[in-house]
Design a protein around this motif. Structure first.
Motif, PDB file in Angstrom:
ATOM      1  N   HIS A 146     -18.873  38.808  42.958  1.00  0.00           N
ATOM      2  CA  HIS A 146     -18.259  38.387  41.693  1.00  0.00           C
ATOM      3  C   HIS A 146     -17.432  39.537  41.124  1.00  0.00           C
ATOM      4  O   HIS A 146     -16.409  39.304  40.461  1.00  0.00           O
ATOM      5  CB  HIS A 146     -19.321  37.889  40.716  1.00  0.00           C
ATOM      6  N   ARG A 147     -17.822  40.769  41.389  1.00  0.00           N
ATOM      7  CA  ARG A 147     -17.060  41.914  40.913  1.00  0.00           C
ATOM      8  C   ARG A 147     -15.704  41.992  41.613  1.00  0.00           C
ATOM      9  O   ARG A 147     -14.687  42.321  40.995  1.00  0.00           O
ATOM     10  CB  ARG A 147     -17.857  43.197  41.133  1.00  0.00           C
ATOM     11  N   VAL A 148     -15.687  41.678  42.908  1.00  0.00           N
ATOM     12  CA  VAL A 148     -14.426  41.666  43.650  1.00  0.00           C
ATOM     13  C   VAL A 148     -13.523  40.566  43.113  1.00  0.00           C
ATOM     14  O   VAL A 148     -12.321  40.772  42.883  1.00  0.00           O
ATOM     15  CB  VAL A 148     -14.681  41.489  45.158  1.00  0.00           C
ATOM     16  N   SER A 149     -14.083  39.390  42.893  1.00  0.00           N
ATOM     17  CA  SER A 149     -13.296  38.287  42.359  1.00  0.00           C
ATOM     18  C   SER A 149     -12.775  38.605  40.970  1.00  0.00           C
ATOM     19  O   SER A 149     -11.646  38.237  40.621  1.00  0.00           O
ATOM     20  CB  SER A 149     -14.145  37.016  42.317  1.00  0.00           C
ATOM     21  N   ASP A 150     -13.568  39.288  40.166  1.00  0.00           N
ATOM     22  CA  ASP A 150     -13.133  39.613  38.813  1.00  0.00           C
ATOM     23  C   ASP A 150     -12.043  40.675  38.795  1.00  0.00           C
ATOM     24  O   ASP A 150     -11.381  40.869  37.765  1.00  0.00           O
ATOM     25  CB  ASP A 150     -14.334  40.075  37.969  1.00  0.00           C
ATOM     26  N   GLY A 153      -9.263  37.885  41.749  1.00  0.00           N
ATOM     27  CA  GLY A 153      -9.143  36.435  41.630  1.00  0.00           C
ATOM     28  C   GLY A 153      -9.704  35.746  42.851  1.00  0.00           C
ATOM     29  O   GLY A 153     -10.919  35.768  43.081  1.00  0.00           O
ATOM     30  N   PRO A 154      -8.855  35.108  43.666  1.00  0.00           N
ATOM     31  CA  PRO A 154      -9.326  34.482  44.902  1.00  0.00           C
ATOM     32  C   PRO A 154      -9.918  35.515  45.849  1.00  0.00           C
ATOM     33  O   PRO A 154      -9.458  36.664  45.905  1.00  0.00           O
ATOM     34  CB  PRO A 154      -8.049  33.867  45.492  1.00  0.00           C
ATOM     35  N   ILE A 155     -10.935  35.115  46.581  1.00  0.00           N
ATOM     36  CA  ILE A 155     -11.564  35.990  47.565  1.00  0.00           C
ATOM     37  C   ILE A 155     -11.926  35.176  48.793  1.00  0.00           C
ATOM     38  O   ILE A 155     -11.881  33.951  48.784  1.00  0.00           O
ATOM     39  CB  ILE A 155     -12.835  36.666  47.013  1.00  0.00           C
ATOM     40  N   GLY A 528       0.019  41.359  35.876  1.00  0.00           N
ATOM     41  CA  GLY A 528       0.169  40.552  34.678  1.00  0.00           C
ATOM     42  C   GLY A 528      -0.337  39.135  34.810  1.00  0.00           C
ATOM     43  O   GLY A 528      -0.393  38.399  33.817  1.00  0.00           O
ATOM     44  N   THR A 529      -0.708  38.720  36.014  1.00  0.00           N
ATOM     45  CA  THR A 529      -1.174  37.358  36.251  1.00  0.00           C
ATOM     46  C   THR A 529      -2.617  37.194  35.803  1.00  0.00           C
ATOM     47  O   THR A 529      -3.489  37.978  36.184  1.00  0.00           O
ATOM     48  CB  THR A 529      -1.045  36.999  37.741  1.00  0.00           C
ATOM     49  N   ARG A 530      -2.878  36.174  35.018  1.00  0.00           N
ATOM     50  CA  ARG A 530      -4.236  35.915  34.542  1.00  0.00           C
ATOM     51  C   ARG A 530      -5.084  35.283  35.645  1.00  0.00           C
ATOM     52  O   ARG A 530      -4.595  34.482  36.443  1.00  0.00           O
ATOM     53  CB  ARG A 530      -4.204  34.979  33.332  1.00  0.00           C
ATOM     54  N   LEU A 531      -6.369  35.615  35.650  1.00  0.00           N
ATOM     55  CA  LEU A 531      -7.310  34.964  36.533  1.00  0.00           C
ATOM     56  C   LEU A 531      -7.674  33.590  35.981  1.00  0.00           C
ATOM     57  O   LEU A 531      -7.361  33.251  34.841  1.00  0.00           O
ATOM     58  CB  LEU A 531      -8.571  35.821  36.679  1.00  0.00           C
ATOM     59  N   TRP A 532      -8.379  32.801  36.797  1.00  0.00           N
ATOM     60  CA  TRP A 532      -8.727  31.431  36.406  1.00  0.00           C
ATOM     61  C   TRP A 532      -9.517  31.395  35.106  1.00  0.00           C
ATOM     62  O   TRP A 532      -9.245  30.583  34.217  1.00  0.00           O
ATOM     63  CB  TRP A 532      -9.515  30.774  37.544  1.00  0.00           C
ATOM     64  N   TRP A 533     -10.534  32.277  34.974  1.00  0.00           N
ATOM     65  CA  TRP A 533     -11.353  32.235  33.765  1.00  0.00           C
ATOM     66  C   TRP A 533     -10.691  32.917  32.567  1.00  0.00           C
ATOM     67  O   TRP A 533     -11.200  32.858  31.451  1.00  0.00           O
ATOM     68  CB  TRP A 533     -12.745  32.828  34.000  1.00  0.00           C
ATOM     69  N   ASP A 534      -9.574  33.556  32.784  1.00  0.00           N
ATOM     70  CA  ASP A 534      -8.842  34.268  31.730  1.00  0.00           C
ATOM     71  C   ASP A 534      -7.786  33.326  31.163  1.00  0.00           C
ATOM     72  O   ASP A 534      -6.624  33.348  31.553  1.00  0.00           O
ATOM     73  CB  ASP A 534      -8.216  35.532  32.327  1.00  0.00           C
ATOM     74  N   THR A 535      -8.183  32.501  30.210  1.00  0.00           N
ATOM     75  CA  THR A 535      -7.319  31.425  29.723  1.00  0.00           C
ATOM     76  C   THR A 535      -6.378  31.840  28.601  1.00  0.00           C
ATOM     77  O   THR A 535      -5.460  31.101  28.258  1.00  0.00           O
ATOM     78  CB  THR A 535      -8.174  30.247  29.210  1.00  0.00           C
TER      79      THR A 535
END
Length: 539
Positions: A146-150, A153-155, A528-535
């Motif tokens: 989860h740390r890598v994904s955070d 993003g995609p993993i 600058g791209t937001r992750l999925w949970w970063d709305t």
């Protein structure tokens, strides 16, 4: 995909030959017979994995510096916690969003080269015959990835090691759903094992993170589930609510008491890499954002987190004349991110408390209380948000051994303005305008800001989690970089950095992997791209 499969092969080869160090001790001399005693063949990979969460695994290429470029010069800084006093790369680097690919790809590369292969090996060895070890591996897998994904993003998660199948990375949503499924499996297996083998824990001697009991690992899994559930509060609120309920309703509970801290034990020779970088290299200093809040709040944890400036500084011109005394002794001073400084004067500022023997913190009971405060603020539980908030502050104060939590909770103090004693143009007014005092009639957004600001203080010094939650909520309000040198202006100064880009090396060595990951990201591969949970919103 050559590079990706090479990582798998390399990691497995390292594991099979035994020519690597576990717990900082060379175990190359252990025989196959010795490896079979007391489950050593199963526990050995677990040691590597636990070292790899807060990365300080000795893979034969040096120690401590991998952590520095994997976390300290990214998440620890972007979270508002820390800063290096050296003008690295001429003063322009991650600090001012001139992102350094040689630094920022290492979290991905080292995890997939050395840690995930051990996870896969452990899963394969335990799946059918050792359910307790298999369950622990699943929990560690989620904790690691989860740390890598955070970060990115995609993993690659569900299909890791499936070299003959069609290549398919996971979107962040898919990865998070898989995290919850793996936690389901782990909790079920451990609960069954406890019922069938009361009081027994075969992996206890390999446990570097918790109390060496099956019950303790279920509690850690529940706490991890609660953390990940709240992360999805806006991106996927129904899933978040259900997973939150599952964590809190499990009979083994979550972390609650001050002494319940998930940290990598240094008893067996593991060395805290942040402590080495701090105590030996002298390169871990207070960040200006943290200075503003600690000083403004008059937070008594400040003395536990950082050291005061040791002495005043005397500045002279090149000819040695016109000396100026800069009064610093006894003060707590930090470094503002993104100022392009080219001097080493900030070596006079406040250094972090962490030493080589400090157990690196991964999760605390205080964090759980703030997660519960947010959950009830969102209407997911029947608890009281203020009670959970106050409990979080008190548990954190108790964890750090400081008094007067009740007085602190009555305080109306807010963040302090930042003063750069060497470069006045770097000074900036405080951004944090909320106080520790909880007011029942304040709106939900203000209450959330208070919850997250206090959680940010309680999570310290774990920069990965602090950065993730700061991005998700925008709290605490950090100082923006003064100079923004992001490539193609891809990072907004006020919105701040949202992620790290995938390793640039993939574009040359494994283009199909890189393209698949970008497709799963669904946007430009930049900071600058937001992750999925970063709305970009909280309610």
């Amino acid at each position: 995909m050559y590079r990706f499969y090479l990582y798998i092969i390399l990691g497995c080869c390292i594991a099979c030959t035994g020519n690597f160090r576990d717990m900082n001790r060379d175990k190359a001399g252990i025989t196959e017979e010795e490896m079979q005693i007391d489950f050593n063949q199963l526990g050995f990979p677990l040691g590597v994995i636990q070292q790899g969460i807060y990365f300080n695994y000795d893979y034969g290429k040096g120690k401590n510096w991998p952590y520095q470029i994997m976390q300290n010069l990214s998440a620890d800084m972007f979270s508002g916690y820390m800063h290096d006093y050296k003008p690295l790369n001429g003063g322009s680097h991650n600090s001012d969003y001139n992102l350094q690919d040689g630094w920022n790809g290492t979290f991905w590369e080292n995890t997939y080269a050395y840690i995930f292969p051990q996870i896969k090996k452990s899963e394969d060895a335990c799946r059918d015959t050792f359910p307790d070890f298999y369950a622990v591996t699943k929990i560690l897998k989620v904790f690691t990835m989860h740390r890598v994904s955070d970060y990115y993003g995609p993993i690659v998660y569900r299909h890791f090691g499936e070299g003959q199948s069609a290549y398919q990375p996971d979107t962040q949503q898919e990865a998070y759903y898989a995290f919850f499924q793996d936690l389901d499996t782990a909790v079920y297996l451990l609960a069954c094992y406890i019922e069938e083998n009361p009081g027994e824990c075969r992996f206890a001697k390999f446990d570097l993170l918790t109390d060496g009991t099956c019950e303790g690992w279920i509690k850690m899994a529940n706490s991890l589930r609660l953390r990940l559930a709240v992360r999805l509060a806006v991106a996927d609120p129904e899933k978040a609510r259900k997973e939150c309920e599952k964590a809190l309703e499990n009979k083994y509970g979550v972390l609650e008491d001050p002494g319940e801290v998930i940290a990598v034990s240094t008893r067996e020779g593991y060395v805290n890499p942040l402590g080495e970088i701090n105590k030996v290299w002298g390169e871990v200093f207070l960040n200006a954002s943290m200075e503003s809040i600690l000083n403004g709040y008059r937070d008594p944890r400040r003395e536990k987190f950082f050291s005061p400036c040791p002495e005043d500084v005397v500045l002279t011109d090149r000819a040695g004349r016109d000396s100026v005394v800069v009064p610093l002794k006894g003060q707590y001073r930090g470094i503002r991110q993104g100022t392009l400084f080219s001097h080493t004067y900030y070596a006079s500022h406040s250094r972090i408390y962490v030493s080589q023997s400090t157990a690196p913190i991964l999760m605390t009971a205080a964090e759980m209380w703030f997660l519960r405060a947010e959950a009830t603020l969102r209407g997911w539980t029947g608890e009281n948000a203020e009670d959970c908030y106050r409990k979080g502050v008190k548990v954190s104060f108790s964890q750090w051994g400081v008094p007067d939590a009740e007085n602190y909770l009555m305080s109306d103090n807010t963040g302090a303005d930042y003063e750069d004693v060497y470069t006045p143009s770097n000074c900036i007014a405080a951004r944090c305008k909320v106080s520790p005092r909880w007011e029942a009639d304040e709106n939900a957004e203000v209450k959330l800001e208070k919850i997250i600001t206090q959680k940010w203080l309680a999570v310290f010094p774990e920069g990965c989690e602090a950065w993730a939650e700061q991005r998700r909520t925008g709290y605490p309000r950090l100082f923006p970089v003064k100079y923004n040198n992001s490539k193609n202006a891809s990072i907004d100064t006020e919105i701040m950095i949202r992620r790290l880009n995938f390793p640039v090396s993939l574009q040359d060595s494994d283009l199909s992997l890189y393209q698949a990951l970008c497709g799963a990201l669904g946007a430009e591969d930049n900071g600058g791209t937001r992750l999925w949970w970063d709305t970009g919103r909280n309610f």
